[in-house]
Write a protein that holds these residues in place. Structure first.
Motif, PDB file in Angstrom:
ATOM      1  N   ARG A  60      10.231  12.482  -3.556  1.00 19.11           N
ATOM      2  CA  ARG A  60       9.030  11.673  -3.311  1.00 19.11           C
ATOM      3  C   ARG A  60       9.403  10.359  -2.621  1.00 19.11           C
ATOM      4  O   ARG A  60       8.730   9.918  -1.690  1.00 19.11           O
ATOM      5  CB  ARG A  60       8.304  11.373  -4.623  1.00 19.11           C
ATOM      6  CG  ARG A  60       7.586  12.558  -5.226  1.00 19.11           C
ATOM      7  CD  ARG A  60       6.507  12.125  -6.215  1.00 19.11           C
ATOM      8  NE  ARG A  60       6.978  11.187  -7.217  1.00 19.11           N
ATOM      9  CZ  ARG A  60       7.478  11.545  -8.402  1.00 19.11           C
ATOM     10  NH1 ARG A  60       7.602  12.823  -8.708  1.00 19.11           N
ATOM     11  NH2 ARG A  60       7.865  10.636  -9.274  1.00 19.11           N
ATOM     12  N   GLY A  61      10.469   9.740  -3.087  1.00 15.80           N
ATOM     13  CA  GLY A  61      10.862   8.458  -2.540  1.00 15.80           C
ATOM     14  C   GLY A  61      11.244   8.508  -1.076  1.00 15.80           C
ATOM     15  O   GLY A  61      10.951   7.574  -0.316  1.00 15.80           O
ATOM     16  N   ILE A  62      11.899   9.582  -0.645  1.00 15.10           N
ATOM     17  CA  ILE A  62      12.322   9.687   0.749  1.00 15.10           C
ATOM     18  C   ILE A  62      11.251  10.315   1.632  1.00 15.10           C
ATOM     19  O   ILE A  62      11.471  10.526   2.825  1.00 15.10           O
ATOM     20  CB  ILE A  62      13.646  10.470   0.876  1.00 15.10           C
ATOM     21  CG1 ILE A  62      13.473  11.907   0.376  1.00 15.10           C
ATOM     22  CG2 ILE A  62      14.757   9.754   0.129  1.00 15.10           C
ATOM     23  CD1 ILE A  62      14.736  12.751   0.499  1.00 15.10           C
ATOM     24  N   ALA A 105      11.556   7.241  -7.767  1.00 19.65           N
ATOM     25  CA  ALA A 105      10.803   7.408  -6.527  1.00 19.65           C
ATOM     26  C   ALA A 105      10.604   6.070  -5.828  1.00 19.65           C
ATOM     27  O   ALA A 105      10.792   5.956  -4.606  1.00 19.65           O
ATOM     28  CB  ALA A 105       9.454   8.071  -6.811  1.00 19.65           C
ATOM     29  N   THR A 106      10.212   5.033  -6.571  1.00 20.17           N
ATOM     30  CA  THR A 106      10.041   3.707  -5.971  1.00 20.17           C
ATOM     31  C   THR A 106      11.380   3.164  -5.491  1.00 20.17           C
ATOM     32  O   THR A 106      11.483   2.587  -4.397  1.00 20.17           O
ATOM     33  CB  THR A 106       9.416   2.739  -6.987  1.00 20.17           C
ATOM     34  OG1 THR A 106       8.147   3.252  -7.408  1.00 20.17           O
ATOM     35  CG2 THR A 106       9.214   1.358  -6.379  1.00 20.17           C
ATOM     36  N   PHE A 107      12.422   3.344  -6.308  1.00 18.16           N
ATOM     37  CA  PHE A 107      13.765   2.895  -5.931  1.00 18.16           C
ATOM     38  C   PHE A 107      14.194   3.555  -4.615  1.00 18.16           C
ATOM     39  O   PHE A 107      14.677   2.875  -3.692  1.00 18.16           O
ATOM     40  CB  PHE A 107      14.744   3.240  -7.052  1.00 18.16           C
ATOM     41  CG  PHE A 107      16.176   2.904  -6.764  1.00 18.16           C
ATOM     42  CD1 PHE A 107      16.685   1.656  -7.099  1.00 18.16           C
ATOM     43  CD2 PHE A 107      17.017   3.824  -6.167  1.00 18.16           C
ATOM     44  CE1 PHE A 107      18.010   1.338  -6.829  1.00 18.16           C
ATOM     45  CE2 PHE A 107      18.343   3.518  -5.889  1.00 18.16           C
ATOM     46  CZ  PHE A 107      18.835   2.274  -6.226  1.00 18.16           C
ATOM     47  N   ILE A 123       0.129   7.234  -1.508  1.00 13.28           N
ATOM     48  CA  ILE A 123      -0.106   5.858  -1.051  1.00 13.28           C
ATOM     49  C   ILE A 123       1.039   4.953  -1.487  1.00 13.28           C
ATOM     50  O   ILE A 123       1.540   4.124  -0.709  1.00 13.28           O
ATOM     51  CB  ILE A 123      -1.450   5.343  -1.602  1.00 13.28           C
ATOM     52  CG1 ILE A 123      -2.610   6.147  -1.007  1.00 13.28           C
ATOM     53  CG2 ILE A 123      -1.621   3.856  -1.307  1.00 13.28           C
ATOM     54  CD1 ILE A 123      -3.943   5.887  -1.675  1.00 13.28           C
ATOM     55  N   SER A 124       1.497   5.106  -2.726  1.00 16.59           N
ATOM     56  CA  SER A 124       2.568   4.262  -3.254  1.00 16.59           C
ATOM     57  C   SER A 124       3.867   4.451  -2.485  1.00 16.59           C
ATOM     58  O   SER A 124       4.589   3.486  -2.209  1.00 16.59           O
ATOM     59  CB  SER A 124       2.788   4.571  -4.737  1.00 16.59           C
ATOM     60  OG  SER A 124       3.795   3.751  -5.276  1.00 16.59           O
ATOM     61  N   VAL A 125       4.185   5.703  -2.117  1.00 12.42           N
ATOM     62  CA  VAL A 125       5.414   5.959  -1.360  1.00 12.42           C
ATOM     63  C   VAL A 125       5.367   5.245  -0.015  1.00 12.42           C
ATOM     64  O   VAL A 125       6.327   4.578   0.391  1.00 12.42           O
ATOM     65  CB  VAL A 125       5.624   7.472  -1.167  1.00 12.42           C
ATOM     66  CG1 VAL A 125       6.748   7.739  -0.168  1.00 12.42           C
ATOM     67  CG2 VAL A 125       5.943   8.144  -2.498  1.00 12.42           C
TER      68      VAL A 125
END
Length: 447
Positions: A382-384, A297-299, A75-77
Motif C-alpha cells: 500500500r505504501g509504495i 503503509a504510511t512509513f 487518498i492517504s497513500v
C-alpha cells in the motif's frame, strides 16, 4: 491540542513505526467498540436472537463502511507520498479534489444501502425471526455513512502528515459516547437493536465533528479555506485508481464474510451468535497486526515519496518481526482465556453459544501468525502504491475462502469455516511472497 506532524523519513524504522502504530492500534480497538459494544449490551438486555440479528447485519454493514474506509486508504497513500516529496501545492489540490468527490459518492452510497437493506438480508438467508430487527439496524447505520467517510477522510489526511494521535483521541471520545448511548437507548429506553444503531451513528457524527474542528484550528495544510475548494479531474482519476483498488480490497473482505455468513446462517441461532461473537473478538485481537501494517503503509509511502527505498525495506522487515512476535503472545492468550472472552457476549441463561465461540478462537490460533505476515506485506505494498496487487491478492484469498466454505461448510460445519479462513491466509502469503521477492530483487539490481 498541539498540532504535530512527523517526518518518517528520519529515525530508526521500527521504533518510528511502533510509536506511530500505538495510536492507530488504540483507534482500531475503539473502532471495534461500535459493533462489539452493541452486541454486548444488546445481548445482555435483549438476548441471543438480538445478538444474531446484529451478527447477520454486521457483514453487510461492514461492506458499506469499509468500502468508504478503503477509499480513504487510497487518498492517504497519495497524500503521504506528496507529503514525503514536499509538494505542497499538489497536496492541497489533492485534499480538495478527494473531499469533493468523496462527499458526493458517500451521500449517494448511503441512499443505495438504505434502500437495499432488506433485499440483501433475504439474499443471505437471514432467519425470519430476526429479519425485521436486522433490517432496522442496517437502515439506521446506512444514514450515518457520510459521517463515516468524513471521519476517515480527516484521519487519512492527519496520518499522511504523521499524526496518528489526534484521530485516536477523537475516536476514543466517540467510542465512550457510544457505550453511554448504547446503555441509555437499549437498556434504559428499550429501543433494542435500533437503539444500538442510533447510538453508533450519533457517535460517528461526534468523531467527525471533532476531526474537522481540530484540522481547522491546528493543521493549515489540510484546512481548506474559501477559494481553495478546487476539483482537478486529472488528480481525481489518479485518486480513483488508488481509492478504487483499496476500496475493492476492503469490499472483497466483507463480501467474503457475508457469503461465508450465509453458510453459517444455516447452522442455527446459537451457532450464529457464537461464531459472530468469536469473529468480533478476533477483530479486536488482530487489530494490533493491522495497526502495524497501517503504520508501515504510511512509513513506506513517505519514504517512497522521498526516494528512500532502503528504509522501505527496513520498514517491511521490522513490521514482520513485530507481528510474528505478537502472534505467539496471542496464541497463549486465547488458549487460556477464550471461554471468558465469549461469555462477555451472553448471560448465564443463554450459554449455548459459548462452545461454538471457544472452538473457533482456539482452532484459529496457528493461523494468526500467517495473518501477521500478510498484514506486513500488504502494508508495504500500500505504501509504495501497489494497491491493485493488494486488492488482487485479497480477492484471491476471499475467493478461496468462499469456495472452500461452500464445498465443505454445509457438510462439516464450523471446522470447515475455520479451515477456509486459515488456508486462505496460506494462499495469500505464498502469492504475496513472490511479489515481495520480485520487488526487492528489482531494486537491488537497479542499485
Amino acid at each position: 491540542m498541539r498540532s504535530k506532524t512527523r517526518d518518517m523519513t528520519q529515525g530508526s524504522p521500527t521504533p518510528v513505526m511502533l510509536s506511530f502504530a500505538v495510536p492507530i492500534l488504540l483507534g482500531n480497538l475503539f473502532q471495534q467498540f461500535y459493533n462489539t459494544v452493541d452486541a454486548i449490551v444488546v445481548g445482555q438486555y435483549e438476548g441471543e436472537a438480538a445478538i444474531a440479528a446484529i451478527g447477520v447485519a454486521n457483514p453487510i454493514m461492514s461492506i458499506a463502511i469499509f468500502f468508504l474506509f478503503g477509499v480513504c486508504i487510497g487518498i492517504s497513500v497519495l497524500l503521504a507520498q506528496l507529503y514525503g516529496a514536499q509538494d505542497w501545492d499538489t497536496f492541497r489540490l489533492e485534499t480538495s479534489t478527494a473531499l469533493i468527490g468523496g462527499l458526493v459518492f458517500s451521500i449517494g452510497f448511503s441512499l443505495f444501502c438504505f434502500l437495499l437493506a432488506e433485499p440483501l438480508l433475504r439474499i443471505t438467508q437471514t432467519p425470519p425471526d430476526i429479519l425485521e430487527p436486522a433490517r432496522g439496524y442496517l437502515q439506521i447505520i446506512s444514514l450515518g455513512l457520510v459521517f463515516s467517510f468524513l471521519y476517515n477522510f480527516c484521519a487519512a489526511g492527519l496520518r499522511a502528515t504523521g499524526d496518528s494521535r489526534a484521530p485516536f483521541l477523537f475516536l476514543l471520545c466517540s467510542s465512550l459516547l457510544n457505550i453511554a448511548l448504547d446503555i441509555a437507548f437499549v437498556g434504559g429506553l428499550g429501543m433494542g437493536v435500533q437503539g444500538a444503531a442510533a447510538a453508533t451513528v450519533l457517535s460517528q457524527a461526534v468523531s467527525c465533528l471533532l476531526s474537522v474542528v481540530y484540522i481547522y484550528r491546528t493543521r493549515s495544510i489540510l484546512a481548506l479555506r474559501r477559494g481553495q475548494f478546487r476539483f482537478d479531474m486529472g488528480l481525481m482519476k489518479k485518486t480513483a485508481s488508488y481509492s478504487w483498488a483499496s476500496a475493492l480490497q476492503q469490499t472483497f473482505i466483507y463480501i467474503g464474510r457475508l457469503l461465508v455468513q450465509t453458510v453459517v446462517n444455516t447452522f442455527g441461532t446459537s451457532v450464529i451468535a457464537g461464531y459472530n461473537s468469536a469473529v468480533r473478538i478476533e477483530g479486536f485481537l488482530l487489530s494490533t497486526q493491522q495497526a502495524m501494517g497501517d503504520s508501515e503503509a504510511t512509513f513506506c509511502a513517505q519514504n517512497a515519496g522521498a526516494r528512500r527505498l532502503d528504509r522501505v525495506r527496513a520498514g517491511f522487515w521490522g513490521a514482520n518481526k513485530f507481528n510474528l512476535a505478537y502472534s505467539v503472545l496471542l496464541g497463549v492468550l486465547l488458549a487460556v482465556f477464550a471461554p471468558a472472552l465469549i461469555r462477555l457476549f451472553t448471560n448465564s441463561g443463554q450459554a449455548e453459544m459459548i462452545p461454538t465461540g471457544v472452538f473457533y478462537l482456539r482452532f484459529m490460533i496457528p493461523f494468526y501468525m500467517l495473518s501477521g505476515v500478510t498484514n506486513a506485506m500488504q502494508g508495504m505494498f500500500r505504501g509504495i502504491g501497489m494497491l491493485r496487487l493488494t486488492a488482487a491478492c485479497t480477492a484471491l484469498q476471499i475467493v478461496w475462502r468462499i469456495i472452500f466454505s461452500y464445498l465443505f461448510g454445509f457438510q462439516f460445519g464450523l471446522p470447515a469455516i475455520c479451515l477456509a479462513t486459515g488456508t486462505g491466509w496460506v494462499v495469500m502469503v505464498i502469492v504475496e511472497g513472490v511479489y515481495v521477492k520480485r520487488y526487492f530483487d528489482s531494486h537491488r539490481e537497479m542499485a
